[in-house]
Scaffold this motif. Structure first.
Motif, PDB file in Angstrom:
ATOM      1  N   GLY A 134     -21.592  17.827  -2.733  1.00 20.06           N
ATOM      2  CA  GLY A 134     -20.964  19.204  -3.078  1.00 20.06           C
ATOM      3  C   GLY A 134     -20.999  19.512  -4.717  1.00 20.06           C
ATOM      4  O   GLY A 134     -20.999  20.685  -4.977  1.00 20.06           O
ATOM      5  N   ASP A 151     -27.978  17.716  -0.431  1.00 20.63           N
ATOM      6  CA  ASP A 151     -27.640  18.832  -1.210  1.00 20.63           C
ATOM      7  C   ASP A 151     -28.359  18.636  -2.457  1.00 20.63           C
ATOM      8  O   ASP A 151     -28.387  19.539  -3.475  1.00 20.63           O
ATOM      9  CB  ASP A 151     -26.258  19.303  -1.112  1.00 20.63           C
ATOM     10  CG  ASP A 151     -25.379  18.219  -1.691  1.00 20.63           C
ATOM     11  OD1 ASP A 151     -25.510  17.270  -1.820  1.00 20.63           O
ATOM     12  OD2 ASP A 151     -24.185  18.570  -2.184  1.00 20.63           O
ATOM     13  N   ASP A 174     -23.398  11.967  -7.809  1.00 23.89           N
ATOM     14  CA  ASP A 174     -22.214  12.823  -7.766  1.00 23.89           C
ATOM     15  C   ASP A 174     -21.576  13.163  -8.931  1.00 23.89           C
ATOM     16  O   ASP A 174     -22.178  13.051 -10.077  1.00 23.89           O
ATOM     17  CB  ASP A 174     -21.097  12.210  -6.691  1.00 23.89           C
ATOM     18  CG  ASP A 174     -20.121  11.096  -7.466  1.00 23.89           C
ATOM     19  OD1 ASP A 174     -20.202  11.224  -8.549  1.00 23.89           O
ATOM     20  OD2 ASP A 174     -19.488  10.456  -6.640  1.00 23.89           O
TER      21      ASP A 174
END
Length: 190
Positions: free
Chosen positions: A152, A13, A18
């Motif tokens: 995410g 993504d 992160d």
């Protein structure tokens, strides 16, 4: 004129860290023999390396160690012997061999360095600097190792870049472990 490339691992993504600034996911499974052979070949270049302070401190704490010299001798040799530039407003000195400490604006410095004789430049990590150089149109090639993980949320190299610059695929390689290397050259100005 010296060429400026970026090399970074990114999630599926599109994040290089992160949401907690962790990059350990990028190294999971990196001891795969096929990937290690690719990494070894990539480290054999004649490029000067460019870092921000955070990436520099991680690399300087790792590559000169006896452990890395034993684990990945060819890569460690290339990393340690390469000329290096580190951008930092807080470091007082850069002790990793062959490193030049730069306290000036990265856009102005890279624009100046590109005009001087010497090896091409490869920016490793350093997402904030990537975005600044991309916005200024100073990056000639973006090399990404896509890791088959979805984070995410996280940080993008290109956060804040305007003008929707376009790139064309110059080469790629898929690995059996699911990673994919892609390299893009700029095709349209920003």
């Amino acid at each position: 004129m010296r060429k400026v490339s970026v090399f970074n691992s990114v999630s599926m993504d599109g994040y290089y860290t992160d949401a907690n600034n962790d990059m350990s996911w990028a190294h999971e499974g990196a001891n795969d023999p096929e990937l290690m052979e690719f990494t070894k070949g990539n480290a054999q270049g004649e490029n000067a390396l460019v870092f921000g302070r955070i990436t520099y401190e991680m690399m300087a704490a790792s590559w000169p160690t006896p452990e890395m010299k034993k684990k990945m001798p060819d890569v460690a040799k290339g990393m340690n012997e390469a000329p290096k530039y580190v951008f930092s407003r807080t470091l007082d000195e850069a002790t990793w061999e062959n490193t030049t400490l730069l306290k000036e604006d990265p856009v102005k410095a890279i624009a100046r360095i590109k005009q001087t004789p010497g090896p091409d430049l490869t920016l490793l990590g350093s997402g904030t600097i990537v975005a600044q150089l991309a916005e200024a149109g100073l990056i000639d090639e973006v090399q990404l190792m896509i890791v088959p993980v979805v984070l995410g949320a996280g940080k993008s190299h290109f956060a804040g870049v305007t003008g929707k610059p376009w790139w064309s695929l110059s080469r790629s390689k898929a690995f059996k472990n699911g990673r994919v290397f892609v390299a893009y050259g700029r095709t349209k100005p920003k």
